[in-house]
Design a protein around this motif. Structure first.
Motif, PDB file in Angstrom:
ATOM      1  N   LEU A  98     -20.976   9.800 -18.907  1.00  0.00           N
ATOM      2  CA  LEU A  98     -22.376   8.672 -18.680  1.00  0.00           C
ATOM      3  C   LEU A  98     -22.744   7.739 -20.040  1.00  0.00           C
ATOM      4  CD1 LEU A  98     -25.155  11.684 -18.179  1.00  0.00           C
ATOM      5  CD2 LEU A  98     -23.681  10.418 -17.164  1.00  0.00           C
ATOM      6  N   LYS A  99     -21.469   7.596 -20.690  1.00  0.00           N
ATOM      7  CA  LYS A  99     -22.068   6.120 -21.939  1.00  0.00           C
ATOM      8  C   LYS A  99     -21.115   5.130 -20.818  1.00  0.00           C
ATOM      9  CE  LYS A  99     -18.189   7.028 -24.569  1.00  0.00           C
ATOM     10  NZ  LYS A  99     -18.313   7.548 -26.122  1.00  0.00           N
ATOM     11  N   THR A 100     -21.877   3.673 -20.883  1.00  0.00           N
ATOM     12  CA  THR A 100     -20.640   2.551 -20.571  1.00  0.00           C
ATOM     13  C   THR A 100     -20.390   2.350 -21.828  1.00  0.00           C
ATOM     14  OG1 THR A 100     -22.216   2.489 -19.044  1.00  0.00           O
ATOM     15  CG2 THR A 100     -21.194   0.444 -19.296  1.00  0.00           C
ATOM     16  N   VAL A 101     -19.202   1.767 -21.428  1.00  0.00           N
ATOM     17  CA  VAL A 101     -18.572   1.328 -22.691  1.00  0.00           C
ATOM     18  C   VAL A 101     -18.406  -0.542 -22.063  1.00  0.00           C
ATOM     19  CG1 VAL A 101     -15.852   1.130 -23.638  1.00  0.00           C
ATOM     20  CG2 VAL A 101     -17.426   2.925 -22.786  1.00  0.00           C
ATOM     21  N   ALA A 102     -18.507  -1.596 -22.570  1.00  0.00           N
ATOM     22  CA  ALA A 102     -18.339  -3.012 -22.354  1.00  0.00           C
ATOM     23  C   ALA A 102     -17.607  -3.304 -23.627  1.00  0.00           C
ATOM     24  CB  ALA A 102     -19.497  -3.942 -22.584  1.00  0.00           C
ATOM     25  N   THR A 103     -16.779  -4.533 -22.653  1.00  0.00           N
ATOM     26  CA  THR A 103     -15.952  -5.296 -23.133  1.00  0.00           C
ATOM     27  C   THR A 103     -15.868  -6.657 -23.280  1.00  0.00           C
ATOM     28  OG1 THR A 103     -14.131  -3.493 -23.375  1.00  0.00           O
ATOM     29  CG2 THR A 103     -13.031  -5.752 -24.450  1.00  0.00           C
ATOM     30  N   LEU A 104     -16.257  -7.495 -24.267  1.00  0.00           N
ATOM     31  CA  LEU A 104     -16.733  -9.202 -24.606  1.00  0.00           C
ATOM     32  C   LEU A 104     -15.384  -9.281 -25.122  1.00  0.00           C
ATOM     33  CD1 LEU A 104     -19.098  -7.273 -25.209  1.00  0.00           C
ATOM     34  CD2 LEU A 104     -20.757  -9.137 -25.255  1.00  0.00           C
ATOM     35  N   GLU A 105     -15.132 -10.503 -24.291  1.00  0.00           N
ATOM     36  CA  GLU A 105     -14.519 -11.140 -25.151  1.00  0.00           C
ATOM     37  C   GLU A 105     -14.253 -12.743 -24.718  1.00  0.00           C
ATOM     38  OE1 GLU A 105      -9.722  -9.437 -23.771  1.00  0.00           O
ATOM     39  OE2 GLU A 105     -11.372  -9.439 -22.034  1.00  0.00           O
ATOM     40  N   PHE A 106     -13.977 -14.214 -25.708  1.00  0.00           N
ATOM     41  CA  PHE A 106     -14.460 -15.277 -26.180  1.00  0.00           C
ATOM     42  C   PHE A 106     -13.055 -15.432 -26.708  1.00  0.00           C
ATOM     43  CE2 PHE A 106     -15.696 -19.107 -26.713  1.00  0.00           C
ATOM     44  CZ  PHE A 106     -16.566 -19.494 -25.996  1.00  0.00           C
ATOM     45  N   GLU A 107     -12.652 -16.993 -25.593  1.00  0.00           N
ATOM     46  CA  GLU A 107     -11.230 -17.696 -26.414  1.00  0.00           C
ATOM     47  C   GLU A 107     -11.182 -18.636 -25.901  1.00  0.00           C
ATOM     48  OE1 GLU A 107      -6.697 -16.691 -24.669  1.00  0.00           O
ATOM     49  OE2 GLU A 107      -7.520 -14.983 -25.755  1.00  0.00           O
ATOM     50  N   LEU A 108     -10.710 -19.209 -26.941  1.00  0.00           N
ATOM     51  CA  LEU A 108     -10.547 -21.258 -27.169  1.00  0.00           C
ATOM     52  C   LEU A 108      -8.801 -21.311 -27.051  1.00  0.00           C
ATOM     53  CD1 LEU A 108     -13.456 -21.924 -28.985  1.00  0.00           C
ATOM     54  CD2 LEU A 108     -13.123 -22.196 -26.515  1.00  0.00           C
ATOM     55  N   LYS A 109      -8.642 -22.091 -26.055  1.00  0.00           N
ATOM     56  CA  LYS A 109      -6.611 -22.645 -26.376  1.00  0.00           C
ATOM     57  C   LYS A 109      -7.032 -23.411 -26.700  1.00  0.00           C
ATOM     58  CE  LYS A 109      -4.575 -19.780 -23.431  1.00  0.00           C
ATOM     59  NZ  LYS A 109      -3.241 -19.523 -22.557  1.00  0.00           N
ATOM     60  N   ALA A 143     -22.881 -14.337 -30.671  1.00  0.00           N
ATOM     61  CA  ALA A 143     -22.600 -13.909 -31.257  1.00  0.00           C
ATOM     62  C   ALA A 143     -20.925 -13.915 -31.588  1.00  0.00           C
ATOM     63  CB  ALA A 143     -22.372 -13.045 -32.189  1.00  0.00           C
ATOM     64  N   LEU A 144     -20.061 -13.566 -30.480  1.00  0.00           N
ATOM     65  CA  LEU A 144     -18.897 -13.190 -29.713  1.00  0.00           C
ATOM     66  C   LEU A 144     -18.097 -14.704 -29.828  1.00  0.00           C
ATOM     67  CD1 LEU A 144     -16.684 -11.692 -29.489  1.00  0.00           C
ATOM     68  CD2 LEU A 144     -16.530 -11.492 -27.872  1.00  0.00           C
ATOM     69  N   ALA A 145     -19.348 -15.679 -29.448  1.00  0.00           N
ATOM     70  CA  ALA A 145     -18.300 -17.366 -29.176  1.00  0.00           C
ATOM     71  C   ALA A 145     -19.317 -18.430 -30.067  1.00  0.00           C
ATOM     72  CB  ALA A 145     -18.923 -18.088 -28.356  1.00  0.00           C
ATOM     73  N   SER A 146     -19.562 -17.785 -31.348  1.00  0.00           N
ATOM     74  CA  SER A 146     -19.850 -17.937 -32.339  1.00  0.00           C
ATOM     75  C   SER A 146     -19.022 -17.824 -33.325  1.00  0.00           C
ATOM     76  CB  SER A 146     -21.248 -17.876 -33.090  1.00  0.00           C
ATOM     77  OG  SER A 146     -22.279 -18.134 -32.766  1.00  0.00           O
ATOM     78  N   GLN A 147     -18.382 -16.764 -33.510  1.00  0.00           N
ATOM     79  CA  GLN A 147     -16.921 -16.101 -34.232  1.00  0.00           C
ATOM     80  C   GLN A 147     -16.018 -16.506 -33.834  1.00  0.00           C
ATOM     81  OE1 GLN A 147     -16.155 -12.065 -33.584  1.00  0.00           O
ATOM     82  NE2 GLN A 147     -15.698 -11.896 -35.747  1.00  0.00           N
ATOM     83  N   THR A 148     -15.698 -17.231 -32.588  1.00  0.00           N
ATOM     84  CA  THR A 148     -14.493 -18.314 -32.422  1.00  0.00           C
ATOM     85  C   THR A 148     -13.945 -19.384 -33.187  1.00  0.00           C
ATOM     86  OG1 THR A 148     -14.763 -16.416 -30.232  1.00  0.00           O
ATOM     87  CG2 THR A 148     -12.989 -18.117 -30.377  1.00  0.00           C
ATOM     88  N   VAL A 149     -15.478 -20.216 -32.534  1.00  0.00           N
ATOM     89  CA  VAL A 149     -15.884 -21.649 -32.578  1.00  0.00           C
ATOM     90  C   VAL A 149     -15.030 -21.574 -34.091  1.00  0.00           C
ATOM     91  CG1 VAL A 149     -17.686 -23.163 -32.839  1.00  0.00           C
ATOM     92  CG2 VAL A 149     -16.742 -22.324 -30.614  1.00  0.00           C
ATOM     93  N   ASN A 150     -15.793 -20.275 -34.866  1.00  0.00           N
ATOM     94  CA  ASN A 150     -16.484 -20.559 -36.263  1.00  0.00           C
ATOM     95  C   ASN A 150     -15.082 -20.440 -37.503  1.00  0.00           C
ATOM     96  OD1 ASN A 150     -18.640 -20.837 -37.326  1.00  0.00           O
ATOM     97  ND2 ASN A 150     -19.316 -19.324 -37.185  1.00  0.00           N
ATOM     98  N   ARG A 151     -14.028 -19.568 -36.438  1.00  0.00           N
ATOM     99  CA  ARG A 151     -12.982 -19.217 -36.470  1.00  0.00           C
ATOM    100  C   ARG A 151     -11.632 -20.993 -36.004  1.00  0.00           C
ATOM    101  NH1 ARG A 151     -11.386 -13.662 -33.654  1.00  0.00           N
ATOM    102  NH2 ARG A 151     -11.788 -12.763 -35.245  1.00  0.00           N
ATOM    103  N   LEU A 152     -11.725 -21.869 -35.402  1.00  0.00           N
ATOM    104  CA  LEU A 152     -10.918 -22.926 -35.540  1.00  0.00           C
ATOM    105  C   LEU A 152     -11.258 -23.427 -36.416  1.00  0.00           C
ATOM    106  CD1 LEU A 152     -11.831 -24.637 -32.404  1.00  0.00           C
ATOM    107  CD2 LEU A 152     -11.740 -25.968 -34.402  1.00  0.00           C
ATOM    108  N   LEU A 153     -12.830 -23.817 -37.255  1.00  0.00           N
ATOM    109  CA  LEU A 153     -13.207 -24.566 -38.045  1.00  0.00           C
ATOM    110  C   LEU A 153     -12.682 -24.595 -39.073  1.00  0.00           C
ATOM    111  CD1 LEU A 153     -16.939 -25.134 -36.680  1.00  0.00           C
ATOM    112  CD2 LEU A 153     -15.299 -26.892 -36.664  1.00  0.00           C
ATOM    113  N   SER A 154     -12.394 -22.701 -39.640  1.00  0.00           N
ATOM    114  CA  SER A 154     -11.775 -23.057 -40.535  1.00  0.00           C
ATOM    115  C   SER A 154     -10.419 -21.886 -40.918  1.00  0.00           C
ATOM    116  CB  SER A 154     -12.652 -21.074 -40.918  1.00  0.00           C
ATOM    117  OG  SER A 154     -12.113 -20.316 -40.236  1.00  0.00           O
ATOM    118  N   ASP A 155      -9.889 -23.263 -39.398  1.00  0.00           N
ATOM    119  CA  ASP A 155      -8.701 -23.342 -39.602  1.00  0.00           C
ATOM    120  C   ASP A 155      -7.938 -24.149 -40.972  1.00  0.00           C
ATOM    121  OD1 ASP A 155      -5.914 -22.951 -39.270  1.00  0.00           O
ATOM    122  OD2 ASP A 155      -5.383 -22.907 -37.146  1.00  0.00           O
TER     123      ASP A 155
END
Length: 189
Positions: A121-132, A169-181
């Motif tokens: 009865l539980k719903t498992v959601a998977t959120l993904e955000f990716e930049l190339k 939050a997920l999109a921000s995390q991904t952008v921050n990875r780019l900016l800290s490379d």
């Protein structure tokens, strides 16, 4: 009178069994969160964004048969570009000033999804955000992929605001990875 009550009870039961269907409209606006620095650039930094994605992010189906489609309401290309430019400025860069030819930072938003599966009865959601990302600067070309994933569990349909907060939050995390490379930062200096 009894027929009205019976009809009302049957109608309510039918609605509960059929589940409810709705649409969630969210705005995906990543926020750059970097430590202020004194980095400088010699060349103009040209940031461009692209995507083959449309406004449909995904859908939710819960264990109690609730359904919702999820769509973005804003231009994700523009919001990612603005976020990256803001982050570059916080790092000390001045993207619109410098010598030519420009350093060319191309960002492709390749994945933005919200998928669910039902476990009992539980719903498992998977959120993904990716930049190339492809950066051409100083006679070199650097390519990298930055992706983030988050898994959430729900008993009932999540609120629209919760979905928006999670995707941002997920999109921000991904952008921050780019900016800290460090490779990106070195080529932009």
């Amino acid at each position: 009178m009894q027929h009205k009550q019976l009809f009302l009870a049957l109608s309510l039961s039918t609605l509960l069994l059929a589940g409810c269907s709705t649409t969630h409209y969210i705005s995906v606006t990543p926020q750059a969160e970097v430590q202020a620095a004194n980095l400088t650039n010699e060349r103009v930094i040209n940031v461009s964004t692209s995507t083959q994605l449309n406004s449909a992010i995904g859908s939710i189906k819960t264990g109690i048969n609730e359904r919702a489609d999820i769509f973005t309401t804003n231009d994700i290309k523009l919001s990612v570009k603005e976020s990256v430019l803001k982050g570059l400025r916080e790092l000390g860069f001045t993207p619109d000033q410098g010598l030519m030819p420009a350093a060319d930072l191309q960002i492709d938003i390749s994945k933005m999804s919200y998928t669910t599966k039902v476990e009992t009865l539980k719903t498992v959601a998977t959120l993904e955000f990716e930049l190339k990302v492809t950066l051409a600067a100083k006679g070199q070309t650097y390519k990298a992929n930055y992706g983030s994933q988050k898994v959430r569990e729900y008993g009932t349909m999540p609120y629209q605001q919760a979905i928006q907060d999670d995707m941002n939050a997920l999109a921000s995390q991904t952008v921050n990875r780019l900016l800290s490379d460090p490779n990106i930062l070195t080529l932009l200096k």
